[in-house]
Design a protein around this motif. Structure first.
Motif, short mmCIF file in Angstrom:
data_model
loop_
_atom_site.label_atom_id
_atom_site.label_comp_id
_atom_site.label_asym_id
_atom_site.label_seq_id
_atom_site.Cartn_x
_atom_site.Cartn_y
_atom_site.Cartn_z
N PHE A 1 -6.83 -12.10 3.51
CA PHE A 1 -8.28 -11.97 3.59
C PHE A 1 -8.96 -12.56 2.37
N ILE A 2 -8.38 -12.34 1.19
CA ILE A 2 -8.97 -12.86 -0.04
C ILE A 2 -9.16 -14.37 0.04
N ALA A 3 -8.25 -15.06 0.74
CA ALA A 3 -8.33 -16.50 0.85
C ALA A 3 -9.40 -16.96 1.83
N ARG B 1 -8.22 -18.32 -4.93
CA ARG B 1 -8.45 -16.94 -4.52
C ARG B 1 -7.16 -16.25 -4.11
N ARG B 2 -6.29 -16.95 -3.40
CA ARG B 2 -4.98 -16.37 -3.08
C ARG B 2 -4.19 -16.13 -4.37
N LEU B 3 -4.29 -17.08 -5.30
CA LEU B 3 -3.59 -16.95 -6.58
C LEU B 3 -4.00 -15.67 -7.29
N PHE B 4 -5.32 -15.45 -7.40
CA PHE B 4 -5.78 -14.25 -8.09
C PHE B 4 -5.59 -13.00 -7.23
N GLY B 5 -5.49 -13.19 -5.90
CA GLY B 5 -5.12 -12.06 -5.05
C GLY B 5 -3.73 -11.56 -5.38
N TYR B 6 -2.80 -12.49 -5.58
CA TYR B 6 -1.44 -12.10 -5.96
C TYR B 6 -1.41 -11.53 -7.38
N LEU B 7 -2.25 -12.06 -8.27
CA LEU B 7 -2.32 -11.48 -9.61
C LEU B 7 -2.84 -10.04 -9.55
N SER C 1 2.08 -15.77 -7.10
CA SER C 1 0.95 -16.42 -7.76
C SER C 1 1.37 -17.75 -8.39
N ASN C 2 2.64 -17.85 -8.72
CA ASN C 2 3.14 -19.03 -9.42
C ASN C 2 3.19 -20.27 -8.53
#
Length: 461
Positions: free
Chosen positions: A214-216, A279-285, A272-273
């Motif tokens: 969803f964040i993406a 947005r997906r990156l920071f969702g995983y963070l 995240s890596n």
């Protein structure tokens, strides 16, 4: 409540050309009234048998309301820039704040049985807040399925607890097992089922897929709300449930929470890596931070609760700053979301780039950022408890998270400019400045966050 105001107001009114600032003005009035009543009636409740306000829950709720205030203000900027109606967003947001308020002060399993499905329902409605529903239909469907399953598990767990204890009240259940009554296997199962529902609400791995998807695809105001506002409330609910109801099971709960914390930390760090979508990156963070927060709880002792609370405050402040930067990353009216699209961002927006750099370094606990004190408070407790395996997992995950942040730094500072960025709203600079001032004050005297305010948390013992 604003939610009530929305429900009794004709739909046409919510979709008229009333600006987002107008709706935010309504929200401010209700937030001010709610915040004042929370402080004044910090130890009173209209239904103490169902939810009981305490100084402990009040601290969590005050911080949550302040974060909501800031994010509602920033959201109004997004709605104005996009020329979209905002009434439903603010109405659903305030309806969720009402549910969070009750959840944080719950004193009965019956309260959980009602308020958690209520929160899940409005989460689903919030996820669908998109001008093109097709963009969010899949994550909304996934969330609805998962929420239905976990709410059913919650009901089953509550039923199993009631079957042995004959009560829904936290105090009665705590007293029942303090009297040396041996729990049955069904009771243990009930506790684990209720715990699994709380972990689902937190989006702890492996219950996180709906959140990241969803964040993406969701709109920024909704994504920011779901990321920034609920974590403190869910942490409060978990601590309150464990220490005021299931204290007999705290050892087992601690082990389960630590396992889910490690899974979340590792999945968040590794995933995240390899992400190129910001947005997906920071969702995983965010999943990584949730894992670190859960590991910090350990045995739900006073010191671990204080450390976990302090870390959560720091990480949501960092994410609020990151999402504020997101609101300023536009090109030709479109909000950018890929890492390649922000190449060379520093050359045209040095202040925003520096702010993003500080918030990212705070997320990985790099000194002298505020995040360093959050990491230090939790790791100190882990060292004192000789939790070396947990520390090893943290260090392992931290290497990948640090690499993720450094890749973003490389793109922003050392790649060529590829986009012409729109001029951000002045309010974004103001919010970034206020956030930076809070961080700076905390760096000068971190005791205000780690000790002075948190002395109230001693009331849980």
């Amino acid at each position: 409540m604003l939610s009530f105001f929305a429900f009794i107001t004709p739909k046409a009114y919510l979709n008229k050309d009333i600006t987002a600032k107008s709706f935010f003005s309504y929200v401010q009035l209700f937030l001010l009234a709610t915040l004042a009543s929370t402080i004044i009636f910090y130890n009173k409740s209209p239904f103490p048998e169902l939810w009981q306000n305490t100084s402990f829950s009040t601290i969590f709720k005050i911080f949550t309301y302040l974060l909501a205030w800031a994010w509602f203000y920033l959201s109004s900027i997004w709605f104005l820039n996009k020329n979209r109606p905002s009434g439903y967003f603010y109405s659903i947001g305030f309806a969720l704040l009402l549910g969070f308020d009750i959840l944080a002060s719950a004193s009965s399993l019956l309260t959980l049985a009602v308020v958690i499905p209520y929160i899940c329902f409005f989460y689903y409605k919030l996820i669908l807040r998109h001008w093109d529903v097709e963009h969010v239909k899949l994550p909304a469907k996934n969330y609805a399925i998962c929420a239905t399953i976990f709410c059913a598990l919650l009901m089953l767990g509550i039923g199993l607890i009631y079957y042995q204890t004959g009560s829904f009240a936290y105090a009665d259940i705590k007293q029942y097992f303090n009297a040396k009554t041996i729990p049955t296997n069904m009771t243990f199962a009930g506790v684990m089922l209720i715990l699994s529902c709380i972990l689902f609400l937190m989006s702890a791995a492996p219950f996180h897929y709906w959140f990241v998807s969803f964040i993406a695809s969701g709109v920024l105001p909704v994504c920011g709300f779901i990321t920034i506002i609920p974590p403190l409330i869910y942490l409060c609910a978990l601590i309150n449930l464990t220490n005021e109801c299931f204290v007999y099971f705290s050892k087992y709960i601690s082990q389960i929470v630590t396992i889910f914390g490690i899974i979340s930390l590792i999945i968040g760090a590794l995933s995240s890596n390899r992400e190129t979508n910001l947005r997906r990156l920071f969702g995983y963070l965010n999943i990584y931070c949730i894992g670190f927060m859960l590991i910090g709880l350990m045995r739900f002792s006073d010191t671990s609760v204080i450390a976990s609370f302090a870390y959560t405050i720091i990480y949501v402040l960092s994410f609020s700053g990151i999402y504020t930067v997101f609101l300023g990353v536009k090109s030709r009216g479109d909000y950018l979301s890929n890492t390649d699209s922000i190449s060379g961002f520093y050359t045209v927006r040095p202040f925003m780039s520096a702010a993003l750099l500080i918030f990212m370094f705070s997320l990985i606990g790099l000194a002298p950022t505020l995040g360093f004190f959050g990491y230090l408070s939790i790791i100190n407790n882990l060292v004192e408890a000789a939790k070396w395996s947990e520390i090893a997992f943290i260090l392992f995950g931290l290497m990948f998270v640090a690499n993720t942040c450094l890749q973003i730094v490389r793109v922003i500072y050392f790649e060529s400019l590829v986009n012409k960025f729109d001029r951000p709203d002045k309010a974004i600079y103001i919010c970034l400045f206020v956030n930076a001032v809070v961080v700076f004050i905390s760096l000068i005297n971190p005791a205000w966050l780690l000790y002075d305010v948190l002395v109230i948390l001693g009331s849980i013992s």
